[in-house]
Design a protein around this motif. Structure first.
Motif, mmCIF file in Angstrom:
data_model
loop_
_atom_site.group_PDB
_atom_site.id
_atom_site.type_symbol
_atom_site.label_atom_id
_atom_site.label_comp_id
_atom_site.label_asym_id
_atom_site.label_seq_id
_atom_site.Cartn_x
_atom_site.Cartn_y
_atom_site.Cartn_z
ATOM 1 N N ARG A 680 0.805 -1.229 0.000
ATOM 2 C CA ARG A 680 0.000 0.000 0.000
ATOM 3 C C ARG A 680 0.837 1.277 0.000
ATOM 4 N NH1 ARG A 680 -5.497 -0.336 0.842
ATOM 5 N NH2 ARG A 680 -6.152 -2.458 0.351
ATOM 6 N N GLU A 681 2.070 1.182 0.470
ATOM 7 C CA GLU A 681 2.850 2.397 0.665
ATOM 8 C C GLU A 681 4.287 2.241 0.177
ATOM 9 O OE1 GLU A 681 1.597 5.467 4.132
ATOM 10 O OE2 GLU A 681 2.983 3.822 4.646
ATOM 11 N N ILE A 682 4.794 3.344 -0.332
ATOM 12 C CA ILE A 682 6.213 3.384 -0.696
ATOM 13 C C ILE A 682 6.810 4.634 -0.080
ATOM 14 C CG2 ILE A 682 7.867 3.587 -2.585
ATOM 15 C CD1 ILE A 682 5.856 2.124 -4.365
ATOM 16 N N PRO A 701 -1.707 6.450 -7.754
ATOM 17 C CA PRO A 701 -1.029 6.669 -6.471
ATOM 18 C C PRO A 701 -1.166 8.114 -6.021
ATOM 19 C CG PRO A 701 0.437 5.682 -8.103
ATOM 20 C CD PRO A 701 -0.773 6.151 -8.841
ATOM 21 N N LYS A 702 -0.905 8.295 -4.735
ATOM 22 C CA LYS A 702 -0.876 9.639 -4.177
ATOM 23 C C LYS A 702 0.488 9.867 -3.556
ATOM 24 C CE LYS A 702 -5.775 9.884 -3.129
ATOM 25 N NZ LYS A 702 -6.733 9.420 -2.112
ATOM 26 N N THR A 703 0.968 11.120 -3.655
ATOM 27 C CA THR A 703 2.291 11.397 -3.109
ATOM 28 C C THR A 703 2.279 12.687 -2.305
ATOM 29 O OG1 THR A 703 4.612 11.792 -3.650
ATOM 30 C CG2 THR A 703 3.008 12.555 -5.265
ATOM 31 N N ILE A 728 4.343 7.655 -0.684
ATOM 32 C CA ILE A 728 3.369 7.420 -1.749
ATOM 33 C C ILE A 728 2.421 6.307 -1.311
ATOM 34 C CG2 ILE A 728 3.116 6.591 -4.129
ATOM 35 C CD1 ILE A 728 6.352 7.860 -3.801
ATOM 36 N N SER A 729 1.169 6.541 -1.503
ATOM 37 C CA SER A 729 0.220 5.444 -1.262
ATOM 38 C C SER A 729 -0.282 4.945 -2.601
ATOM 39 C CB SER A 729 -0.937 5.927 -0.374
ATOM 40 O OG SER A 729 -1.546 7.045 -0.960
ATOM 41 N N TYR A 730 -0.473 3.639 -2.713
ATOM 42 C CA TYR A 730 -0.842 2.994 -3.979
ATOM 43 C C TYR A 730 -1.442 1.638 -3.660
ATOM 44 C CZ TYR A 730 2.966 -0.423 -3.879
ATOM 45 O OH TYR A 730 3.752 -1.473 -3.559
#
Lengths: 734, 734
Positions: A680-682, A701-703, A728-730
Motif C-alpha cells: 500500500r505504501e512506498i 497513487p498519491k504522493t 506514496i500510497s498505492y
C-alpha cells in the motif's frame, strides 16, 4: 565543458542500447585530489604487485599454487613529476620506497636529502626512483607540494643531458600517479596487510588425542595457538566442512608446525586460510592451552541493506553479504579456500554485487587493474576468452555506477591493447573461436560444448565493443569510437544472422565447420535479455522456449544462476525468481551452509556436496559468485539502478515479488537511496541524482511531494529529487 | 644436418655482402649442455635483473642516478619443465629462489619437498616458481635430472584443470632456460657479486688535516679504512685525477661516513667506485690507521696478446687492455666513474675489442640481453636511434666470431620486435628521422647536425636489416628472411640514390625537407668502407676527400676514432694509422693517463682535459671506447679475422705497418691463433678452423708445410690447417 559533454553523450545515445545516458555530472575523479599527501606510484603497478603476492599465497596441502596465467611486473624505475607555482618557499619532507634521484627545475640535488626547500615561484620537481624488490613509491609532504594523483609518472624518463650539460626530453609517456589510502609516511605500500581481529572458537571437541575446533561459521584468517610449550610437532588440518577437517589425509589445506620452547608462548600461523573447522593434533611432547584465530578482512561498510517479510530471504541476504565480504579482500577473489586467485568472470559478478552492498570503487579498480596487467597482451585474461570480454563489460558497468571518467581516460590504452588482441584472434567471419592457448569457460556444466563458434562468446564480444566505443569517446579517441561502434554493430548483426533461429525463435549455441549445431543452451539467450539485444517478441520466446524449459541443459553453478535469475527478473518474473532463490540458496542453508558455495546440485547427497575437480573436498564452500542475491534484491526488488553515469539519473521500479513488505538501501557514489515498500505504501529518499520512481498500481497513487504521471495501464511515474522524503500510497499489482 | 646447413649458408651468400660464409661447424651451443646441474632461469631475465641493479649504482655526489631509459623486469612467475627417460629411479635434491610448486607427470606433489624421487621411465617434471623480490631460479641436482639449458621455461604456463581434475595445456610459449656459471647450490644468482682483491695504496700525502691517497693507477672497487676508532665523520673524495680528488666541492663522487666505535676496526665502504686518488678528511674525534681498497673485477683471461718493436705501442696495448677490463664487468660499461650504464653504441665496440682480448662470449650475451630487455618496445635502446641499430650489428658480429646459432634462435623474437619498432618509425621514403623521444647521437662533436634524414643512420639501418635477414635464416623464419633481405636491398639502394653525390664522389651527411644539405661528415663515409658498401673507386674517393681531408669536421672521441681508424686500416693505411695511434693514445699517456678517456682533444690544456658536460670533472678518464687499439692490432696488424661463423674459416693478413716485428695471439672459440711476424719470417699456428694466410712479399715465400699460391703481384696465399706450426720466410713489401 558541460555543454560539450552533453553533446558527446547525445552522440553516444545513437549506439548504446541498454544504458541510456542522459547527462553526466562532469568529470568524476577516480581518486582523491585534495592537498593531503599520500603514497603514490605508477598507476596500476601496485595492483599488479599486490595481486602477484596475494595469488601466490594459495596452497594445497602445503604445496604453493600460483596462478596458471602470466604475471606482469611493476616498473622498477619510475619518474614522478609535479609542476606548481608556490606563493612562498615550501619546506618539504621526502619519503621513498627505493633509491631516488631528485631534480628541482632540472638541476640534480646532490646527496639523498630527506628534507628540501623549494623557493617561491614556478617550479618543476622530479623524482626518479628505483626499487626492484617491491615497487617505487613516494610520499612528499610539504605545505603546498604534496604527493597525490595530480603528479605525473612515467616508466620512460628519456631526459638526457648533452655534451654541454643541457637537458633534453621528448616523447615521454606521462600518466597520472596511482594511489589508494596510504596517507601517512609510515604506512608504506610495500608493508600493506589487511587488518585482523581476534575471534574465539565456538566449540572444541576431542578427536583422538587432539581436538576439533569449530569457529561456528566459515571464516578466514590466521589460527593462533595459545600457551604452546614443549618440543615437538603440531599439525593443523583445516576444513570448510567438519568432514574435511577430520580427514587429515585429504583435506585441502594444512599446516605442519614445529616447536621447541621451554616457556609457554602464543603462536600465530604465518599464512591465512579459509575454514570453519580446524583439527589439531600434537605430539605428546608439546602442549597448548587453547586455539583461537585472527579474522582477517577488508574494512568496508555494508552500505546496502535489505529486509523483507520473509525471514528465509533475510537470512539468504545476510549470508550472501558475508560471502561477498569474505571474498572481497585485496581484490575480489573467486573463493577464499581456493583458488584465492583473481578471475575476471567471477570478479565481474562481485563488481555488480558490490554496487549494491559496499559500493567500494577502489576494490573494483584494483581488481580491474590487477586482471588487466600491462602490455604486451599475449593471452586472454586468466587465459579464458570469456574472461577477457567480461573485463570490458565490467568497465562499462563501473562507469555506469560510478561515473568515473578518469579511470577510463587513464587506462584506455590498456583497454585498447586487450581489445586489439581479441580482435586479432577472430576468424574470417569475425567470430571468436578458441585458438591454441584459449580456454573457453562459459560455465561448469556436464555436456556443455565449448569448441568452434559459440554464440555466447560473440554476444560478449559485441557488448565489449560497445564498451570500447563508449570508452573511446570518453578518452577522446574519435577514430577509435567510430571503429569500435562499427565493429560492435557488425558483430551483433552477424551474431543474429548466424545464431538466431527463425524456426525455433531462440539463439542457437554453436556453429561447427560452418554449420549451426542443433543445440540450444541458456547462456546467450539469457544475456541477450539483460543486454537488451532481443526485441519484445524474441524475449518472450526465449523465456518460454529456453529459460522456463526444463529440457534445456540446467545450470548448476550459482555463477550462471546469477545471470539466469537476472534475465528472469528483467522479464518481470520476480515472484518466480524468489521461489528459485528460496529453493536454491535455501537449499544450501538447509545443508548448514554459513556461506554460499561454488556449485550446488540439489540432487547430490551427503559428501558429494563437498567434492569437485576429482577431489573429495575440492569444492569451495565460500565462493563470491554464490552471493548474487545481494545484487538481485537491490536491483530487481528494491528495483534501483542508474541510467546515467554515477547515478546522475536513476530509476526505481520496486517489485515485491509476492512479499508483504521490503525495505532497504542502495548506495550511490555520494550517498544512498532508501526505500520502504509495502503493498500500500512506498517511502523513498535519495541523497543525489534525479530519479524516476515507476510504480505498478491498481489505483492512481498519491504522493506527499512531486507529481504522479500515468505511463500506461496501472503504470505511474514520479520524478524524484534528492533530499526529499517521498511518501506514496498505492495499491500494488499482484 | 650438415648438408642442410651448408645449403642454407649457400643461400645466405646471395645477400650477405661482407662476411662471406663458406661453412658452419654445426650448431654451436651458446651454453654448456653437460650433465652437471647449474642454476637456471627464464632466459634474459637474469641479465635484465642484474643490469637494473648495476645501473642504479651510479652516483653523483651521493645522489643516485639511474638510467634515463626504461627498465624491464624479470618475470616473477616462471614455469620450468623437463621431459626425460630414466634408466633407474633418480634421487633429486631441489633448490629454488622463490616459492615453488612441483608437478611430476602433471600430478602436484604436496608439501614443499627438498628432495624427491623420480621413478625409472619416461617423466615430465614441472616447477612453477614465484619470486617477485629477485627472480625465480632453480637448481635441480640428481644423477640424471639436472637443471641446465635443456630445460624449457615459460612465463605463461596456461595449464588448467577442468571440473573433473583433468589437466589441459596449449599455446604455452616455451623457450630454453637461461644460465651462466652458478654451478653450486649455494652460489645463488641473486647473491652474485664480482670478486675482489685487496690492493694497497702507492703513495699517501698530507692534505690539510687529512690525506690524499694515490693508488698509482685508475682502479675500481671499495675503499677500506683500517683501524677506525672514535666518534665522528670521515669524508672520502674520489678522483680519477689528482685535481678531482682534491676538489672536495666539485668532485663527481664522494662518501660521507659516520662512525661511533670505541674499539678500532676496519670498515669497507658499501658502494664501489672508480678512482685513482682518494682524499680523506676526518673529524679530529675519529682516527684511522691507513687506507687500502678492494679491487673489484670480472675474472676473465687475457687470451689475446700483442707485442711489437715499438714500446709505446706495447704500452698503448697494455693500457687499452686494462681500460677494457675495468669496463668489462657484470656487463660492458661505457665508463667506470660514470655513466656505469650499459650503452649499446659503446658496448658494440667492447664486443669487438673483446673478441681480440678475452673472447668472453657470456659477457657479450649478457650485455646484448640487458640492452634489449623485452617487449613491448616503446623506445630505442638507450633512447638512441643509432644504438638500436648497433644492437643488430652486434649480433651479426657475435655470430661471425662465435658461430653461436642458438643465441639467435632463442632471441630472434626480440630481434624481430625491435626491428619492427624501428621500421615503424621510418618516414614515407623509408628513412629513419628522429621522432619524439628519439635521440640521434652519432658522436660528441661541435657543430654536428643530427636532425632530418642522416645518411649514417640509414646505413646502420641497412646493415641491421642484413643482420635480420641472416638471423631469420638461422631462426627458420623464411618469410622474414625474404622480407628483411628485400628491405635491406631497398634501404641501401635508396641510401645511395639520395646521399651519394656523383659530383663530390662521397656520401653526403644530411637531407632536410627533401633537400640534400651541402655538408660532408666522416661517419657514413667510414662505415661504408668496412661495411664494404663502396666499390673500389668510391673507397679511394672517400679516402682522399673525406678521411684524409682536414677540412672535414674532425673526430675528437676515441669512440668514432675507432671506426675512422678501422676504415683507414681496411684501406691498407696501417702505417698511417700507427702514427695516429702513437699521437692520439700516446698523447693521453703523455698526460699521465693510466686508462684511456671518454674524449681527448690535443688542443686542450691542463684541467680542460678533465671537464665535460659543463662540469669540471665530468669527463670519464676510463672509458671502454678508449681501448680500441686492442681491436685494431688484432684485426688489422696481426690481421686475423673470421670469414665464416665461429672461425670455421678465417683469414690472416699480417701487416707490420712499418714495425720491425710483432707477435701475438688472437683467441678463437676453442683455442687461439698465434702469430709472430718480422720483415723476413712469419710463424703461425692455429688450434681450430681452416685458415688462409695472405702475405704481401717481394719474393715468392717459402713454407715448412702447405703450399704457396700466388694471388697477384707480390701477393701469396697459404692455406692453413689446425695444429700445425707454419714457418714461412718472405720479404715484406714496405
Amino acid at each position: 565543458m558541460f555543454y560539450q559533454l552533453n553533446l558527446r553523450l547525445l552522440r553516444m545515445l545513437c549506439f548504446l542500447a541498454l544504458f541510456v545516458v542522459f547527462l553526466v555530472p562532469g568529470r568524476v575523479s577516480s581518486q582523491n585530489t585534495d592537498q593531503e599527501a599520500t603514497w603514490i606510484w605508477y598507476p596500476g603497478d601496485y595492483e599488479i604487485w599486490l595481486s602477484n603476492k596475494m595469488q601466490a599465497r594459495r596452497t594445497e596441502r602445503e604445496a604453493v599454487l600460483p596462478p596458471l596465467w602470466r604475471y606482469y611486473s611493476p616498473y622498477a624505475l619510475v619518474t614522478f613529476q609535479k609542476e606548481l607555482e608556490l606563493p612562498e618557499p615550501d619546506e618539504v619532507t621526502l619519503y621513498t620506497e627505493g633509491r631516488f634521484m631528485l631534480l628541482i627545475d632540472d638541476v640534480l640535488v646532490h646527496g639523498r636529502p630527506k628534507k628540501f626547500t623549494v623557493p617561491a615561484g614556478k617550479h618543476k620537481i622530479v623524482l626518479r626512483v628505483y626499487n626492484q624488490e617491491t615497487l617505487p613509491a613516494i610520499y612528499v609532504d610539504g605545505t603546498y607540494l604534496n604527493s597525490d594523483n595530480t603528479w605525473l609518472t612515467t616508466h620512460e624518463d628519456k631526459q638526457w643531458i648533452d655534451e654541454n650539460g643541457i637537458p633534453h626530453q621528448s616523447g615521454t609517456p606521462w600518466i597520472p600517479a596511482g594511489m589508494w589510502n596510504f596517507d601517512a609516511p609510515d604506512n608504506k605500500p610495500s608493508e600493506f596487510r589487511l587488518p585482523t581481529e581476534p575471534m574465539g572458537a565456538k566449540k572444541t571437541e576431542a578427536v583422538g588425542s587432539g581436538h576439533l575446533v569449530d569457529f561456528g561459521k566459515e571464516t578466514f584468517g590466521y589460527v593462533k595457538l595459545h600457551g604452546v610449550k614443549g618440543k615437538g610437532k603440531i599439525a593443523l588440518y583445516y576444513g570448510e566442512s567438519r568432514e574435511e577437517a577430520l580427514d587429515s589425509l585429504r583435506c585441502e589445506t594444512l599446516d605442519h608446525l614445529s616447536f621447541d620452547q621451554a616457556e609457554a608462548s602464543d603462536y600465530t600461523v604465518g599464512q591465512s586460510k579459509a575454514f570453519r573447522y580446524v583439527q589439531v593434533q600434537s605430539d605428546a611432547s608439546v602442549a597448548y592451552d587453547s586455539i583461537s584465530m585472527l579474522y582477517e578482512y577488508l574494512p568496508v561498510e555494508y552500505r546496502g541493506q535489505f529486509r523483507c517479510s520473509d525471514d528465509l530471504l533475510n537470512e539468504i541476504w545476510d549470508v550472501s553479504a558475508y560471502t561477498l565480504h569474505l571474498n572481497t579482500r585485496e581484490f575480489f577473489l573467486d573463493g577464499i579456500k581456493r583458488d584465492r586467485w583473481v578471475w575476471s568472470g567471477d570478479a565481474h559478478q562481485s563488481y555488480l554485487m558490490n554496487y549494491y552492498l559496499f559500493f567500494d570503487s577502489p576494490s573494483v579498480r584494483r581488481t580491474l587493474l590487477a586482471l588487466r596487467g600491462k602490455d604486451p597482451v599475449t593471452a586472454h585474461i586468466n587465459t579464458i576468452m570469456d574472461y577477457s570480454l567480461y573485463w570490458f563489460v565490467g568497465i562499462y558497468d563501473y562507469y555506469l555506477y560510478t561515473g568515473d571518467e578518469s579511470f577510463i581516460q587513464d587506462f584506455y590504452p590498456r583497454m585498447k591493447s586487450l581489445m586489439e588482441y581479441c580482435l586479432g584472434r577472430r576468424n574470417e567471419d569475425g567470430f571468436l573461436e578458441p585458438l591454441a592457448g584459449d580456454w573457453v569457460f562459459i560455465d561448469w556444466a556436464d555436456g556443455l560444448t565449448k569448441t568452434g563458434e559459440i554464440s555466447f562468446e560473440q554476444m560478449l564480444l559485441a557488448r565489449s565493443l560497445e564498451a570500447m566505443a563508449l570508452s573511446a569517446e570518453i578518452a577522446g579517441d574519435t577514430e577509435g569510437r567510430e571503429r569500435y561502434r562499427s565493429l560492435a554493430d557488425k558483430t551483433k548483426e552477424k551474431l543474429f544472422d548466424v545464431f538466431w533461429s527463425d524456426t525455433k525463435n531462440v539463439m542457437m549455441h554453436q556453429r561447427l565447420d560452418g554449420k549451426v549445431v542443433d543445440d540450444i543452451t541458456r547462456y546467450a539467450n539469457m544475456f541477450g535479455i539483460f543486454f537488451d539485444y532481443f526485441d519484445g517478441e524474441q524475449k518472450q520466446s526465449v523465456k518460454q522456449n529456453v529459460l522456463l524449459n526444463d529440457n534445456i541443459l540446467k545450470i548448476t553453478t550459482p555463477y550462471m544462476r546469477f545471470y539466469e535469475l537476472e534475465a528472469l527478473c528483467a522479464l518481470g518474473e520476480q515472484e518466480f525468481v524468489l521461489d528459485e532463490i528460496r529453493d536454491y540458496w535455501g537449499g544450501m542453508l538447509d545443508l548448514g551452509a554459513t556461506s554460499f558455495w561454488e556449485k550446488y546440485d540439489p540432487t547430490e547427497q551427503g559428501k558429494e556436496h563437498l567434492a569437485m575437480y576429482g577431489r573429495p573436498y575440492g569444492k569451495s564452500l565460500c565462493h563470491a559468485w554464490g552471493a548474487s542475491p545481494v545484487y538481485l534484491f537491490g536491483k530487481y526488488y528494491l528495483g534501483v539502478k542508474p541510467i546515467s553515469p554515477g547515478y546522475g539519473d536513476y530509476i526505481i521500479e520496486p517489485n515485491l515479488g509476492g512479499l508483504k513488505w521490503m525495505e532497504g538501501k542502495v548506495p550511490t557514489p555520494n550517498g544512498e537511496i532508501s526505500l520502504r515498500c509495502t503493498e500500500r505504501e512506498i517511502h523513498v529518499k535519495s541523497d543525489e541524482g534525479r530519479g524516476k520512481l515507476i510504480i505498478k498500481s491498481r489505483t492512481t497513487p498519491k504522493t506527499n511531494k512531486g507529481t504522479i504521471k500515468k505511463l500506461d495501464v496501472n503504470a505511474y511515474q514520479i520524478d524524484l529529487e534528492a533530499g526529499i522524503n517521498y511518501q506514496i500510497s498505492y495499491k500494488a499489482v499482484k
